[in-house]
Design a protein around this motif. Structure first.
Motif, short mmCIF file in Angstrom:
data_model
loop_
_atom_site.label_atom_id
_atom_site.label_comp_id
_atom_site.label_asym_id
_atom_site.label_seq_id
_atom_site.Cartn_x
_atom_site.Cartn_y
_atom_site.Cartn_z
N SER A 78 -3.35 -5.51 -7.02
CA SER A 78 -2.79 -5.96 -8.48
C SER A 78 -2.14 -4.58 -8.99
O SER A 78 -1.16 -4.59 -9.70
N GLU A 79 -3.17 -3.62 -8.90
CA GLU A 79 -2.78 -2.39 -9.90
C GLU A 79 -1.83 -1.61 -9.08
O GLU A 79 -0.74 -1.21 -9.71
N LEU A 80 -1.69 -1.62 -7.71
CA LEU A 80 -0.53 -1.20 -7.01
C LEU A 80 0.79 -2.01 -7.16
O LEU A 80 1.88 -1.24 -7.28
N ALA A 81 0.61 -3.18 -7.44
CA ALA A 81 1.79 -4.03 -7.52
C ALA A 81 2.34 -3.56 -9.04
O ALA A 81 3.60 -3.73 -8.96
N LYS A 82 1.69 -3.37 -9.95
CA LYS A 82 2.09 -3.17 -11.25
C LYS A 82 2.69 -1.85 -11.20
O LYS A 82 3.76 -1.40 -11.63
N GLN A 83 1.93 -1.00 -10.67
CA GLN A 83 2.38 0.43 -10.58
C GLN A 83 3.85 0.72 -9.76
O GLN A 83 4.76 1.61 -10.42
N TYR A 84 4.17 0.13 -8.85
CA TYR A 84 5.41 0.12 -8.20
C TYR A 84 6.26 -1.01 -8.24
O TYR A 84 7.14 -1.14 -7.45
N ALA A 85 6.00 -1.92 -9.10
CA ALA A 85 6.88 -3.17 -9.47
C ALA A 85 7.02 -3.87 -8.12
O ALA A 85 8.24 -4.23 -7.67
N LEU A 86 6.05 -4.29 -7.40
CA LEU A 86 5.96 -5.22 -6.38
C LEU A 86 6.07 -6.34 -6.48
O LEU A 86 5.37 -7.07 -7.45
N ASP A 87 7.19 -7.19 -5.77
CA ASP A 87 6.86 -8.71 -5.95
C ASP A 87 5.98 -9.24 -4.88
O ASP A 87 5.31 -8.53 -4.25
N ASP A 88 6.20 -10.53 -5.01
CA ASP A 88 4.64 -11.29 -4.02
C ASP A 88 5.12 -10.63 -2.59
O ASP A 88 3.88 -10.55 -1.97
N MET A 89 6.33 -10.77 -2.15
CA MET A 89 6.50 -10.41 -0.73
C MET A 89 6.13 -8.77 -0.53
O MET A 89 5.38 -8.64 0.61
N GLY A 90 6.34 -8.00 -1.52
CA GLY A 90 5.89 -6.63 -1.32
C GLY A 90 4.43 -6.54 -1.27
O GLY A 90 3.96 -5.76 -0.37
N ILE A 91 3.61 -7.48 -2.04
CA ILE A 91 2.24 -7.55 -2.01
C ILE A 91 1.83 -7.81 -0.68
O ILE A 91 0.92 -7.28 -0.04
N LYS A 92 2.30 -9.08 -0.05
CA LYS A 92 2.12 -9.44 1.22
C LYS A 92 2.19 -8.65 2.08
O LYS A 92 1.34 -8.44 3.27
N VAL A 93 3.28 -7.77 2.12
CA VAL A 93 3.31 -6.80 3.31
C VAL A 93 2.41 -5.60 3.09
O VAL A 93 1.73 -5.30 4.16
N VAL A 94 2.14 -5.17 2.13
CA VAL A 94 0.87 -4.17 1.77
C VAL A 94 -0.41 -4.91 2.41
O VAL A 94 -0.93 -3.87 3.20
N GLU A 95 -0.81 -5.87 1.81
CA GLU A 95 -2.12 -6.62 2.21
C GLU A 95 -2.05 -6.94 3.60
O GLU A 95 -3.00 -6.43 4.51
N ALA A 96 -0.98 -7.26 4.41
CA ALA A 96 -0.92 -7.43 5.97
C ALA A 96 -1.04 -6.04 6.71
O ALA A 96 -1.66 -5.92 7.68
N PHE A 97 -0.52 -5.23 5.98
CA PHE A 97 -0.53 -3.95 6.68
C PHE A 97 -2.01 -3.14 6.65
O PHE A 97 -2.48 -2.60 7.62
N LEU A 98 -2.78 -3.46 5.50
CA LEU A 98 -3.98 -2.88 5.01
C LEU A 98 -4.91 -3.71 6.12
O LEU A 98 -5.88 -3.46 6.56
N GLU A 99 -4.45 -4.83 6.67
CA GLU A 99 -5.35 -5.88 7.29
C GLU A 99 -5.46 -5.49 8.91
O GLU A 99 -6.10 -5.93 9.56
N LEU A 100 -4.33 -4.67 9.16
CA LEU A 100 -4.06 -4.38 10.53
C LEU A 100 -5.17 -3.38 11.00
O LEU A 100 -5.96 -2.61 10.16
N SER A 101 -5.52 -3.14 12.23
CA SER A 101 -6.54 -2.33 13.00
C SER A 101 -5.75 -0.84 12.67
O SER A 101 -4.53 -0.78 12.65
N PRO A 102 -6.58 0.01 12.70
CA PRO A 102 -6.08 1.48 12.39
C PRO A 102 -4.92 1.84 13.54
O PRO A 102 -3.96 2.77 13.26
N GLU A 103 -4.93 1.36 14.90
CA GLU A 103 -4.07 1.71 15.79
C GLU A 103 -2.73 1.01 15.62
O GLU A 103 -1.61 1.62 15.58
N LYS A 104 -2.64 0.01 15.14
CA LYS A 104 -1.53 -0.74 14.70
C LYS A 104 -0.96 -0.26 13.49
O LYS A 104 0.59 -0.10 13.52
N ARG A 105 -1.75 0.19 12.54
CA ARG A 105 -1.29 0.92 11.45
C ARG A 105 -0.54 2.07 11.81
O ARG A 105 0.74 2.49 11.51
N GLU A 106 -1.04 2.70 12.80
CA GLU A 106 -0.56 4.09 13.27
C GLU A 106 0.70 3.85 13.88
O GLU A 106 1.88 4.76 13.71
N ALA A 107 0.90 2.94 14.64
CA ALA A 107 2.03 2.39 15.55
C ALA A 107 3.32 2.22 14.35
O ALA A 107 4.41 2.62 14.44
#
Length: 172
Positions: A78-107
């Motif tokens: 929520s703090e990131l969303a406010k700071q960077y003016a993320l909409d719901d889709m932006g939040i979902k993208v960040v959240e999905a990225f953070l839930e990936l394994s480290p290898e998939k994030r690196e890819a």
């Protein structure tokens, strides 16, 4: 203390008027006043909005358990969303990225890095030229389709007229 009273306590702790508090979560100030006075129920939607907007621990707001303010994963998002003016889709993208394994994030990071490098190495003129080329190519395909369909449009006449004018000017 019930949830309505906790909402009032929270609003006062944040030093916000009914109107400002309501505005931040998308409801009217009078709606907040009615909730605080117990005339209106505190809905799940309002609870989630309050929790997200003000980093409030949902358990505290609902049941009076734990601390008032939350420092969980959702509150950080929520703090990131406010700071960077993320909409719901932006939040979902960040959240999905953070839930990936480290290898998939690196890819994904490597893929984005290669795209960024590609753009960094191109000049603004190259980008503009590429856009123009795409538009010219699309126009050429459109004209070819029109010719194949047997229709002669005024644009073709205009195009041939421009070509003649250019040739005449070059001949002079």
């Amino acid at each position: 203390m019930n949830e309505n009273e906790r909402l009032a306590l929270l609003r006062k702790k944040l030093n916000l008027t009914l109107e400002k508090f309501g505005e931040r979560i998308g409801v009217t100030g009078s709606a907040i006043g009615n909730i605080e006075k117990g005339r209106r129920a505190l809905t799940d939607q309002v609870i989630k909005s309050v929790s997200r907007e003000f980093n409030v621990n949902e358990n505290w707001l609902r049941y009076g358990e734990d601390k008032m303010f939350d420092k969980s994963k959702n509150s950080h998002l929520s703090e990131l969303a406010k700071q960077y003016a993320l909409d719901d889709m932006g939040i979902k993208v960040v959240e999905a990225f953070l839930e990936l394994s480290p290898e998939k994030r690196e890819a994904i990071i490597e893929y984005v890095r290669s795209i960024a490098e590609n753009f960094k190495n191109r000049s603004e003129e190259d980008i503009i030229r590429e856009r123009i080329d795409r538009e010219v190519e699309a126009y050429r395909r459109e004209l070819e389709l029109e010719i194949k369909s047997g229709r002669k449009l005024s644009r073709l006449d205009d195009l041939s007229e421009v070509t003649k004018n250019k040739k005449n000017m070059l001949d002079r």
